[in-house]
Design a protein around this motif. Structure first.
Motif, mmCIF file in Angstrom:
data_model
loop_
_atom_site.group_PDB
_atom_site.id
_atom_site.type_symbol
_atom_site.label_atom_id
_atom_site.label_comp_id
_atom_site.label_asym_id
_atom_site.label_seq_id
_atom_site.Cartn_x
_atom_site.Cartn_y
_atom_site.Cartn_z
ATOM 1 N N GLU A 184 -4.683 -18.604 15.220
ATOM 2 C CA GLU A 184 -3.621 -19.368 14.561
ATOM 3 C C GLU A 184 -2.576 -18.448 13.949
ATOM 4 O OE1 GLU A 184 -5.713 -21.812 11.764
ATOM 5 O OE2 GLU A 184 -6.181 -23.327 13.279
ATOM 6 N N ALA A 185 -3.018 -17.365 13.355
ATOM 7 C CA ALA A 185 -2.080 -16.410 12.760
ATOM 8 C C ALA A 185 -1.153 -15.830 13.824
ATOM 9 C CB ALA A 185 -2.834 -15.297 12.038
ATOM 10 N N VAL A 186 -1.715 -15.515 14.992
ATOM 11 C CA VAL A 186 -0.894 -15.006 16.099
ATOM 12 C C VAL A 186 0.130 -16.066 16.514
ATOM 13 C CG1 VAL A 186 -0.927 -14.319 18.540
ATOM 14 C CG2 VAL A 186 -2.606 -13.372 16.944
ATOM 15 N N PHE A 187 -0.344 -17.286 16.659
ATOM 16 C CA PHE A 187 0.553 -18.372 17.055
ATOM 17 C C PHE A 187 1.716 -18.499 16.075
ATOM 18 C CE2 PHE A 187 2.011 -22.690 16.478
ATOM 19 C CZ PHE A 187 2.429 -23.022 17.765
ATOM 20 N N TRP A 188 1.404 -18.579 14.794
ATOM 21 C CA TRP A 188 2.451 -18.798 13.802
ATOM 22 C C TRP A 188 3.373 -17.589 13.657
ATOM 23 C CZ3 TRP A 188 3.754 -23.393 13.280
ATOM 24 C CH2 TRP A 188 2.835 -24.429 13.272
ATOM 25 N N ALA A 189 2.833 -16.396 13.785
ATOM 26 C CA ALA A 189 3.683 -15.198 13.734
ATOM 27 C C ALA A 189 4.655 -15.195 14.910
ATOM 28 C CB ALA A 189 2.821 -13.931 13.746
ATOM 29 N N ASN A 190 4.139 -15.508 16.096
ATOM 30 C CA ASN A 190 5.009 -15.555 17.270
ATOM 31 C C ASN A 190 6.029 -16.696 17.155
ATOM 32 O OD1 ASN A 190 3.832 -13.309 18.387
ATOM 33 N ND2 ASN A 190 2.487 -14.449 19.744
ATOM 34 N N ALA A 191 5.621 -17.821 16.583
ATOM 35 C CA ALA A 191 6.556 -18.926 16.380
ATOM 36 C C ALA A 191 7.670 -18.519 15.428
ATOM 37 C CB ALA A 191 5.817 -20.151 15.852
ATOM 38 N N ALA A 192 7.339 -17.753 14.399
ATOM 39 C CA ALA A 192 8.368 -17.283 13.472
ATOM 40 C C ALA A 192 9.407 -16.441 14.198
ATOM 41 C CB ALA A 192 7.725 -16.486 12.344
ATOM 42 N N ILE A 193 8.937 -15.585 15.083
ATOM 43 C CA ILE A 193 9.859 -14.748 15.854
ATOM 44 C C ILE A 193 10.715 -15.621 16.755
ATOM 45 C CG2 ILE A 193 10.032 -12.988 17.660
ATOM 46 C CD1 ILE A 193 7.354 -11.841 16.455
ATOM 47 N N ALA A 194 10.073 -16.512 17.500
ATOM 48 C CA ALA A 194 10.798 -17.348 18.462
ATOM 49 C C ALA A 194 11.789 -18.274 17.781
ATOM 50 C CB ALA A 194 9.801 -18.168 19.278
ATOM 51 N N ARG A 195 11.380 -18.855 16.675
ATOM 52 C CA ARG A 195 12.220 -19.890 16.037
ATOM 53 C C ARG A 195 13.277 -19.339 15.103
ATOM 54 N NH1 ARG A 195 7.515 -24.047 14.017
ATOM 55 N NH2 ARG A 195 6.859 -24.797 16.075
ATOM 56 N N LYS A 196 13.039 -18.185 14.508
ATOM 57 C CA LYS A 196 13.922 -17.727 13.436
ATOM 58 C C LYS A 196 14.758 -16.497 13.765
ATOM 59 C CE LYS A 196 12.480 -20.972 10.722
ATOM 60 N NZ LYS A 196 13.344 -22.082 10.328
ATOM 61 N N GLU A 197 14.459 -15.803 14.861
ATOM 62 C CA GLU A 197 15.282 -14.635 15.182
ATOM 63 C C GLU A 197 16.481 -15.045 16.005
ATOM 64 O OE1 GLU A 197 13.070 -11.419 16.973
ATOM 65 O OE2 GLU A 197 12.510 -10.686 15.011
#
Length: 74
Positions: free
Chosen positions: A61-74
């Motif tokens: 889950e941590a990997v998922f959310w970290a990657n989502a942060a990159i995808a959604r916010k960068e």
């Protein structure tokens, strides 16, 4: 308090495909590699159990959310 349009904008961002931008795939790989090391450490140092399974699930889950942060916010 968020306005209705802010909420809709956030929902659109959450449910939209975000094609990787330059440099992002490397970040995703780095996060996964680091998490894999942690997951291996957990498996090597804990007995097979519900608790171990939950620890591994939370790493995923941590990997998922970290990657989502990159995808959604960068």
């Amino acid at each position: 308090m968020s306005s209705g349009s802010d909420v809709i904008t956030d929902l659109v961002n959450r449910f939209t495909y975000h094609a990787p931008k330059e440099g992002q795939p490397k970040k995703y790989e780095d996060i996964r590699e680091y998490a894999l090391g942690l997951a291996k450490h957990v498996v090597s140092n804990t007995p097979a159990s519900r608790e171990q399974s939950l620890a591994l699930t939370h790493i995923e889950e941590a990997v998922f959310w970290a990657n989502a942060a990159i995808a959604r916010k960068e």
